[in-house]
Scaffold this motif. Sequence first.
Motif, PDB file in Angstrom:
ATOM      1  N   CYS A  26       0.842  -1.206   0.000  1.00  0.00           N
ATOM      2  CA  CYS A  26       0.000   0.000   0.000  1.00  0.00           C
ATOM      3  C   CYS A  26       0.878   1.258   0.000  1.00  0.00           C
ATOM      4  O   CYS A  26       1.932   1.298   0.635  1.00  0.00           O
ATOM      5  N   PRO A  27       0.458   2.299  -0.735  1.00  0.00           N
ATOM      6  CA  PRO A  27       1.287   3.505  -0.877  1.00  0.00           C
ATOM      7  C   PRO A  27       1.654   4.159   0.448  1.00  0.00           C
ATOM      8  O   PRO A  27       2.750   4.717   0.572  1.00  0.00           O
ATOM      9  N   GLU A  28       0.772   4.115   1.457  1.00  0.00           N
ATOM     10  CA  GLU A  28       1.128   4.718   2.748  1.00  0.00           C
ATOM     11  C   GLU A  28       2.343   4.021   3.363  1.00  0.00           C
ATOM     12  O   GLU A  28       3.217   4.668   3.943  1.00  0.00           O
ATOM     13  N   HIS A  29       2.390   2.694   3.228  1.00  0.00           N
ATOM     14  CA  HIS A  29       3.532   1.937   3.750  1.00  0.00           C
ATOM     15  C   HIS A  29       4.786   2.255   2.947  1.00  0.00           C
ATOM     16  O   HIS A  29       5.875   2.460   3.520  1.00  0.00           O
ATOM     17  N   LEU A  30       4.654   2.308   1.630  1.00  0.00           N
ATOM     18  CA  LEU A  30       5.804   2.611   0.778  1.00  0.00           C
ATOM     19  C   LEU A  30       6.327   4.013   1.046  1.00  0.00           C
ATOM     20  O   LEU A  30       7.549   4.239   1.086  1.00  0.00           O
ATOM     21  N   GLN A  31       5.428   4.963   1.263  1.00  0.00           N
ATOM     22  CA  GLN A  31       5.846   6.336   1.567  1.00  0.00           C
ATOM     23  C   GLN A  31       6.620   6.385   2.876  1.00  0.00           C
ATOM     24  O   GLN A  31       7.668   7.043   2.970  1.00  0.00           O
TER      25      GLN A  31
END
Length: 512
Positions: A26-31
């Motif tokens: 998920c993008p929040e984790h990647l960010q």
Amino acid sequence: MSDIIAKIADEYDEVPYLSSAFPSSCPEHLQGLGHLFNVPGPDVERARVLELGCSMGGNIIPFAARWPQAKVVGLDLSPTQIASGQRIVEAMGLTNIELRQMNLMDVRPALGQFDYIICHGVYSWVPADVQDTILRVCSENLAPEGLAYVSYNTYPGWKGKEILRDAMMLRGGHRATASERLAYARGMIDFLEKWAKPGSMLATALAGHAETIRNGSPHYLLHEYLEACNAPCYFKDFIAAAGKHGLGYVAESNAARMVVSHHGAEVERALLSELKDQIDIEQYLDFIQDSAFRTTILAHKAHMEKVAYAVPAAGFRGCHVAAGRSPGKPNGGEPGISVHNLIVNRILAAWPSTVPVDELIDASKREFAAHDPAEIESMVLQSLRMVFLHGALRVRRHPVVVGANEATHPRVVAGMAELVAISGGGLPQVQLFNAWHEAVSLDVVSQRLIPRLDGTRDRAELCAAMVEDAAKGVLRFTRDGVQVTDAVEIEHCVQEHVGNSLRNLRKLAILA
């Protein structure tokens, strides 16, 4: 379309893969990870997100629901899965997500640039030319500051599984239907278990994986072991292939697996005395860990000089952190242990919500006012780093706020009520999800309750609606195996179950 690509499309149309949220992607984790490794990805609130091989959208629908100002695009070869996903998106009323049936070979820069590109469960299961295309798209269509995520099967862990796949394909791969392929393939495992030479590589592989094959879900086994393509690779070879497209290695989505010290002081000394390159170190670790699967984060090579594989403690400033389990004890003496215990207790008490790191620093400075504030701040940041590297800390740039089960008018996370409401309407179903982008399963009472958790009903109104369901026969309650029919007893059952469901929904991070 080549014959092999057409065959892959037919296999996914015949048996669609379970479409669900994968928290590692998920993008929040990647960010959050990008920030810690000094390659901060774009803000997710208005991010442009592309998923390659999106199935019915189960991995990007939750993100689109959480961030209505983001733009989300999903591509998949299977027209059946895309059509199902489009109906789900429409029924949920989402306007910021588009699912397209498309051969990845046809993707060009004209599709646009994206801040986050996700490719989960595809790379190892397509021919070599499509693998190259995936990496090309991750380069050509990735924004300058963007991050790409690719998962894939790896050696050496897949060496043993590959033997079993070959045997299963020998007996079941040519059968006409999916059910026949699976039945004959499982029969091969039974045969091999009976006759495999003791101590052989085959016997070792069977000991490690036969039960999973025997009891695994059909969609997993068909697409993992009986897919037309399954091409594992070594980590170093994947990074080299990405490098040909101008991409470099940032981190693993599971960052704890990158840490050499987890394997003991002797292993750490041996590796670090000989190896300096992070890629080499992790390839050695893959052999030690018998790694069979990786979830790798890439960025444009222009960022590689600033990647901080050591994860500087200062990077935690301004982040939001959470932990659902105890992270272990710190090294050192007082006041370090006391600071560590303070922040860990606050983090655990807040779960499943996050706590701002700045708040943890301020609280620690107040608690230990007799000590140098700069020293206390350093202790907090070092403790957070230690917990993170042990895999117990979740890090976000935006807070994750989960509602309390005692809220007067409880409400579920964005998209959940709509998704549960359509599940009984004949539509294909993507898996339910929570605020942490995790797939969840719910009991019958919770599934009846969730569509009513829109923030407009209090506890009494929720109970009244559930009593009405019981009167209609939609819900049935039992005590000691006997169905409850008395009206007063039904009301007591409803109150008990509603209370339990709300507590469970908060624990599962589903209450907003």
